[in-house]
Scaffold this motif. Structure first.
Motif, PDB file in Angstrom:
ATOM      1  N   LYS A 212      -3.669 -21.990 -19.459  1.00  0.00           N
ATOM      2  CA  LYS A 212      -4.313 -21.414 -18.273  1.00  0.00           C
ATOM      3  C   LYS A 212      -3.469 -20.293 -17.686  1.00  0.00           C
ATOM      4  N   SER A 213      -2.183 -20.237 -18.044  1.00  0.00           N
ATOM      5  CA  SER A 213      -1.336 -19.204 -17.450  1.00  0.00           C
ATOM      6  C   SER A 213      -1.234 -17.937 -18.317  1.00  0.00           C
ATOM      7  N   ASN A 222     -12.411 -21.305 -20.936  1.00  0.00           N
ATOM      8  CA  ASN A 222     -12.307 -22.077 -19.696  1.00  0.00           C
ATOM      9  C   ASN A 222     -13.484 -23.034 -19.630  1.00  0.00           C
ATOM     10  N   MET A 223     -13.264 -24.191 -19.020  1.00  0.00           N
ATOM     11  CA  MET A 223     -14.351 -25.160 -18.924  1.00  0.00           C
ATOM     12  C   MET A 223     -15.504 -24.637 -18.070  1.00  0.00           C
ATOM     13  N   THR A 224     -15.229 -23.614 -17.286  1.00  0.00           N
ATOM     14  CA  THR A 224     -16.289 -23.063 -16.435  1.00  0.00           C
ATOM     15  C   THR A 224     -16.944 -21.817 -17.055  1.00  0.00           C
ATOM     16  N   THR A 229     -20.173 -16.059 -22.412  1.00  0.00           N
ATOM     17  CA  THR A 229     -18.725 -15.800 -22.425  1.00  0.00           C
ATOM     18  C   THR A 229     -18.065 -16.570 -23.568  1.00  0.00           C
ATOM     19  N   ILE A 230     -18.466 -17.830 -23.740  1.00  0.00           N
ATOM     20  CA  ILE A 230     -17.885 -18.630 -24.831  1.00  0.00           C
ATOM     21  C   ILE A 230     -18.181 -17.954 -26.171  1.00  0.00           C
ATOM     22  N   ALA A 231     -19.440 -17.558 -26.359  1.00  0.00           N
ATOM     23  CA  ALA A 231     -19.831 -16.946 -27.638  1.00  0.00           C
ATOM     24  C   ALA A 231     -19.050 -15.656 -27.870  1.00  0.00           C
TER      25      ALA A 231
END
Ligand code: TYM
Length: 346
Positions: A212-213, A222-224, A229-231
């Motif tokens: 995360k850093s 990110n889980m959100t 965005t993931i793709a």
């Protein structure tokens, strides 16, 4: 650790109990999910007592804006719940509500040696050449982590690969305490590091941990993150020009390929060999869409549920408060006995 003293204690003599924690120091990553949360959820199925913590006291070893810390604490709790952690079966709480962690942490500061802390690779990485400017808390952090675990006499600690050294240090602290006071009081807790994704790597550099850093958001999922965005992040993930091999051996010296296959295996709950039996011979242009479809299918329900839970912060606070009460009930007698052993008048 060479100067640690071993005693006879082993987890076998203690009631089985699982403890683990995550820092609310930023958003949750796919690394946290696969390396930790998903496995925490699996472990609560085994009928063993499980305690899972939002370690807010660890987070402030580096500066945290107070409003952001509050939000991140709730968001992490929401992440635990959305991923399937059941507050009826597991004890879910934030660390600062159970003061026994800090109290035992102080005692362990007096047991642990400076040399042990100096050898922690995470300390060396995080403080780097700037150790003079790092907080004292960042240096002492592994001894608070030992207290997190040992204040519950936890026998098993599910973590990702990067936390192994800290759990080993926890064993050294327990052994030295037992030896110095001539007791067999603290168990030698076992790290539990299992599955295909105990070390999820950066999508931009297969030699660096997904974190995360990391300044580059493209380096992590990110889980959100939403489906697009993931793709996009998976499409742009660094790879090599070869096709995927048919067997695990073929992933040697191909860190980026190995990372993507590991992620796929962990999400699909399959072994790497099983995955390669299906996708061996494929180019990344074929494999990446499969991986992003799988990631979206697994993560979208979790991020949706997190967003829903975040709309009711009071309910999250209530769950954390209730968990803290149950945690205190376990920790208080263990801390009281520790004070007695050490010679404090109570
Ligand atoms: P933290 O907050 O950095 O990470 C939380 C958990 O996620 C795992 N993890 C990963 N696993 C696989 N691949 C990755 N890229 C990845 N990134 C993170 C970590 O190994 C960890 O299991 N010191 C701990 C928190 C802690 C703790 C404890 C853990 C405090 N007290 C007591 C266990 C028991 C930490 O900073 O984790």
């Amino acid at each position: 650790m060479t100067d640690a003293v071993q005693t006879q204690s082993s987890p076998g003599e203690f009631k089985q109990r699982v403890f683990s924690g995550i820092q609310p120091s930023g958003g949750l990553t796919l690394g946290n999910y696969l390396g930790a949360i998903k496995r925490f959820v699996d472990m609560q199925e085994n009928g063993i007592e499980t305690l899972y913590c939002v370690v807010d006291m660890h987070a402030i070893t580096v500066w945290q804006d107070p409003a952001a810390l509050r939000r991140q604490t709730r968001e992490l709790a929401a992440g635990y719940l959305a991923a399937g952690l059941d507050p009826a079966r597991s004890i879910l709480f934030n660390q600062s509500q159970v003061s026994q962690h800090a109290e035992l942490g102080w005692i362990f500061n007096c047991v642990a040696r400076m040399g042990w802390m100096n050898r922690m690779t995470q300390w060396k990485d995080k403080a780097g050449k700037n150790a003079e400017k790092a907080s004292l808390g960042l240096f002492a952090y592994p001894s608070l982590m030992a207290a997190d675990i040992l204040v519950y006499h936890a026998t098993h600690v599910p973590v990702g690969e990067d936390q192994k050294q800290h759990v080993e240090l926890t064993r050294d602290i327990a052994a030295k305490f037992n030896h110095d006071y001539g007791v067999d009081f603290f168990p030698l807790s076992e790290p539990v590091i299992e599955g295909a994704a105990t070390r999820v790597m950066s999508l931009r550099d297969g030699s660096k941990k997904m974190s995360k850093s990391d300044p580059s958001d493209a380096s992590r999922i990110n889980m959100t993150d939403d489906a697009d965005t993931i793709a996009q992040k998976i499409r742009k993930a660094k790879t090599d020009p070869e096709a995927l091999p048919g067997e695990t051996e073929g992933l040697k010296d191909r860190p980026e390929a190995r990372n993507l296959v590991n992620i796929y295996a962990a999400l699909a709950e399959q072994s790497v060999d099983q995955v390669l039996a299906q996708v061996g011979g494929q180019q990344f242009s074929q494999f990446k869409p499969l991986l992003s479809d799988l990631a979206v299918a697994k993560l979208a329900p979790i991020s949706g549920e997190m967003a829903r839970l975040m709309q009711d912060p009071a309910e999250i606070d209530r769950i954390l408060g209730q968990g803290a009460e149950r945690a205190r009930a376990i920790a208080a007698p263990i801390l009281a006995r520790t004070y007695e052993i050490v010679g404090m008048i109570r």
